[in-house]
Enzyme design. Structure first.
Site, mmCIF file in Angstrom:
data_model
loop_
_atom_site.group_PDB
_atom_site.id
_atom_site.type_symbol
_atom_site.label_atom_id
_atom_site.label_comp_id
_atom_site.label_asym_id
_atom_site.label_seq_id
_atom_site.Cartn_x
_atom_site.Cartn_y
_atom_site.Cartn_z
ATOM 1 N N GLU A 15 0.816 -1.219 0.000
ATOM 2 C CA GLU A 15 0.000 0.000 0.000
ATOM 3 C C GLU A 15 0.853 1.274 0.000
ATOM 4 O OE1 GLU A 15 -3.972 -1.702 2.281
ATOM 5 O OE2 GLU A 15 -2.257 -1.105 3.477
ATOM 6 N N GLY A 81 -12.728 -4.349 2.038
ATOM 7 C CA GLY A 81 -13.808 -5.207 1.577
ATOM 8 C C GLY A 81 -15.061 -4.382 1.346
ATOM 9 N N MET A 177 -9.269 -2.690 8.517
ATOM 10 C CA MET A 177 -8.801 -2.953 9.876
ATOM 11 C C MET A 177 -8.035 -1.802 10.529
ATOM 12 S SD MET A 177 -7.733 -6.951 9.147
ATOM 13 C CE MET A 177 -7.361 -7.371 10.852
ATOM 14 N N GLU A 178 -8.019 -0.632 9.880
ATOM 15 C CA GLU A 178 -7.238 0.486 10.433
ATOM 16 C C GLU A 178 -7.966 1.823 10.470
ATOM 17 O OE1 GLU A 178 -6.059 -1.237 7.651
ATOM 18 O OE2 GLU A 178 -4.877 -2.703 8.789
ATOM 19 N N ASP A 201 -11.970 -6.932 -2.264
ATOM 20 C CA ASP A 201 -12.806 -8.128 -2.067
ATOM 21 C C ASP A 201 -14.182 -7.686 -1.611
ATOM 22 O OD1 ASP A 201 -10.912 -7.778 0.535
ATOM 23 O OD2 ASP A 201 -12.939 -8.302 1.113
HETATM 24 N N1 SAH Z 1 -1.898 -9.987 3.552
HETATM 25 C C1 SAH Z 1 -1.752 -9.893 4.979
HETATM 26 C C2 SAH Z 1 -3.052 -9.863 5.757
HETATM 27 C C3 SAH Z 1 -3.950 -8.778 5.335
HETATM 28 S S1 SAH Z 1 -5.256 -8.482 6.439
HETATM 29 C C4 SAH Z 1 -0.891 -11.027 5.488
HETATM 30 O O1 SAH Z 1 -1.222 -12.183 5.215
HETATM 31 O O2 SAH Z 1 0.065 -10.734 6.162
HETATM 32 C C5 SAH Z 1 -6.260 -7.475 5.383
HETATM 33 C C6 SAH Z 1 -5.780 -6.057 5.152
HETATM 34 O O3 SAH Z 1 -6.525 -5.495 4.086
HETATM 35 C C7 SAH Z 1 -5.987 -5.146 6.341
HETATM 36 O O4 SAH Z 1 -4.959 -4.187 6.419
HETATM 37 C C8 SAH Z 1 -7.357 -4.498 6.064
HETATM 38 O O5 SAH Z 1 -7.348 -3.112 6.360
HETATM 39 C C9 SAH Z 1 -7.626 -4.709 4.582
HETATM 40 N N2 SAH Z 1 -8.835 -5.472 4.192
HETATM 41 C C10 SAH Z 1 -9.148 -5.758 2.910
HETATM 42 N N3 SAH Z 1 -10.286 -6.502 2.831
HETATM 43 C C11 SAH Z 1 -10.718 -6.681 4.119
HETATM 44 C C12 SAH Z 1 -11.820 -7.380 4.694
HETATM 45 N N4 SAH Z 1 -12.686 -8.048 3.927
HETATM 46 N N5 SAH Z 1 -11.962 -7.368 6.034
HETATM 47 C C13 SAH Z 1 -11.073 -6.691 6.808
HETATM 48 N N6 SAH Z 1 -9.997 -6.029 6.328
HETATM 49 C C14 SAH Z 1 -9.795 -6.012 4.981
#
Ligand code: SAH
Length: 234
Positions: A15, A81, A177-178, A201
């Site tokens: 990002e 999402g 999540m932030e 997503d």
């Molecule tokens: N790729 C990372 C995990 C990502 S967690 C790893 O495996 O280390 C998801 C991240 O994308 C978070 O920073 C959140 O802000 C965002 N995000 C995208 N889609 C989301 C969803 N459906 N629910 C919650 N957070 C989502």
């Protein structure tokens, strides 16, 4: 120079990498497992940082941006999402405001999502919202961008039933999540903020497949809009 110093926060490397690469004259500082890069982004004084995933990292990061670097404005970029049938993968959400979806003090009479002593939602800055919309129109005119509520929690939402609750009960347009933690920390410091997210997503039963497929392209799109915003604010 108009006195603006913008703190740009992304949770993950993908990002922020393009924005960091575009910074001119960057100097780095390490704090709380985060590396802050201070320089000029398209002529605008900026600090670009990857905060890590989740609410605590996001809030820590805002405080450090304020206390160590004196940022005047905060922008959170990244992926999210979708909570709306109108928002497809690749589309953009500009925050009208942000709220938590994982705070529950309802037993004491508080609305779901509200932390006692804090507002139920944190309003984004009207001027930054307008600037984000203008930047979207300039760099991604073919992309659907919508202004609405970002709802955040320490949960990856990947279930239709939970998605429906976040849309219906919390009024969310997208979830991640932030954002609400950035909003909360910016608000208590009196810093104007906006959250800009590209959809990776649909936060439903397809999310575990879609997210890894689309996160990189969505994050890159969002970063391109941030760069355009910086150019217009310089
Ligand atoms: N790729 C990372 C995990 C990502 S967690 C790893 O495996 O280390 C998801 C991240 O994308 C978070 O920073 C959140 O802000 C965002 N995000 C995208 N889609 C989301 C969803 N459906 N629910 C919650 N957070 C989502």
């Amino acid at each position: 120079m108009n006195g603006i110093k913008l703190g740009v926060i992304g949770a993950m490397e993908l990002e922020v990498e393009a924005l960091r690469a575009a910074l001119v004259g960057a100097r780095s500082t390490q704090r709380a497992s985060m590396t802050f890069y201070e320089g000029a982004l398209r002529g605008l004084p900026c600090v670009v940082v990857r905060c890590g995933i989740g609410k605590v990292n996001a809030a820590l990061c805002v405080q450090l941006l304020r206390d160590l670097f004196g940022v005047t404005h905060v922008l959170n970029t990244g992926v999210a999402g979708s909570l709306s049938a109108q928002l497809d993968i690749g589309d953009i959400v500009v925050s009208s405001d942000a709220a938590y979806h994982d705070v529950d003090v309802t037993a004491l009479g508080y609305p779901a999502g509200q932390m006692p002593g804090m507002p139920a939602v944190f309003p984004a800055d009207a001027d930054l919202i307008a600037r984000a919309q203008a930047a979207c129109a300039a760099v991604a005119a073919d992309v659907h961008a919508q202004v609405g509520r970002v709802v955040s929690g320490d949960q990856f939402v990947a279930q239709g039933a939970r998605k429906d609750v976040l849309a219906r009960e919390f009024g969310g347009l997208c979830t991640e999540m932030e954002g609400a933690a950035v909003a909360h920390a910016a608000s208590v410091n009196g810093l104007p903020f906006v959250i800009l997210r590209a959809i990776s997503d649909k936060a439903d039963d397809s999310a575990h497949m879609d997210y890894p497929t689309f996160e990189r392209a969505a994050a890159a799109r969002c970063a391109a809009i941030v760069e355009e915003m910086a150019a217009r604010m310089a």
